[in-house]
Design a protein around this motif. Structure first.
Motif, PDB file in Angstrom:
ATOM      1  N   HIS A  25     -19.056  15.874 -53.832  1.00 28.10           N
ATOM      2  CA  HIS A  25     -18.530  14.962 -54.852  1.00 28.10           C
ATOM      3  C   HIS A  25     -17.701  15.723 -55.875  1.00 28.10           C
ATOM      4  O   HIS A  25     -16.698  15.222 -56.365  1.00 28.10           O
ATOM      5  CB  HIS A  25     -19.650  14.190 -55.531  1.00 28.10           C
ATOM      6  N   ASP A  28     -14.287  16.352 -54.472  1.00 28.74           N
ATOM      7  CA  ASP A  28     -13.517  15.109 -54.485  1.00 28.74           C
ATOM      8  C   ASP A  28     -12.998  14.811 -55.890  1.00 28.74           C
ATOM      9  O   ASP A  28     -11.829  14.464 -56.073  1.00 28.74           O
ATOM     10  CB  ASP A  28     -14.385  13.960 -53.977  1.00 28.74           C
ATOM     11  N   LYS A  32      -9.055  14.689 -57.074  1.00 25.28           N
ATOM     12  CA  LYS A  32      -8.463  13.497 -57.699  1.00 25.28           C
ATOM     13  C   LYS A  32      -7.869  13.824 -59.065  1.00 25.28           C
ATOM     14  O   LYS A  32      -6.779  13.364 -59.398  1.00 25.28           O
ATOM     15  CB  LYS A  32      -9.505  12.389 -57.824  1.00 25.28           C
TER      16      LYS A  32
END
Length: 128
Positions: A25, A28, A32
């Motif tokens: 996570h 990610d 982003k």
């Protein structure tokens, strides 16, 4: 055997963060953020300010020199240093009032976009 409460107290920050925000996570999120021009962060309550995921997002936003906007529930006391690093702050009356939250986002986005546009025009876009 150790008391579970004592064991919880002795865990390291790394262990707490890994539990709250697993490495996949984290990768990610950082991807982003790296691809985005700005970060608008929602502060729904005072508890948000101690949420590990929110803190990681905030730190990464600052480290990547992204324009930072805070959309905050009225009555939440923001730390002075957080206000100092925020490029814009907008308030909404109640977390159950979604039109109010959306209106705060509509007010803050043009402010952040103006910063993005100015930086791009002046060649000030940070690339790690």
């Amino acid at each position: 055997a150790r008391d579970p409460a004592e064991r919880r107290m002795s865990r390291t920050l790394d262990e707490l963060l890994a539990e709250a925000f697993p490495p996949e996570h984290m990768a990610d999120l950082l991807s982003k953020l790296g691809d985005s021009a700005m970060c608008t962060s929602l502060v729904m309550s005072p508890e948000t300010l101690s949420d590990p995921k929110w803190l990681i997002e905030l730190g990464a936003t600052i480290a990547l020199d992204k324009p930072l906007g805070l959309v905050v529930q009225t009555g939440t006391i923001l730390p002075p240093k957080l206000v100092a690093v925020a490029d814009a702050v907008e308030w909404f009356p109640d977390k159950h009032d979604m039109p109010g939250v959306e209106a705060a986002f509509r007010r803050i986005l043009p402010q952040l976009q103006a910063i993005v546009d100015r930086r791009a025009k002046e060649g000030l876009t940070f690339q790690p």
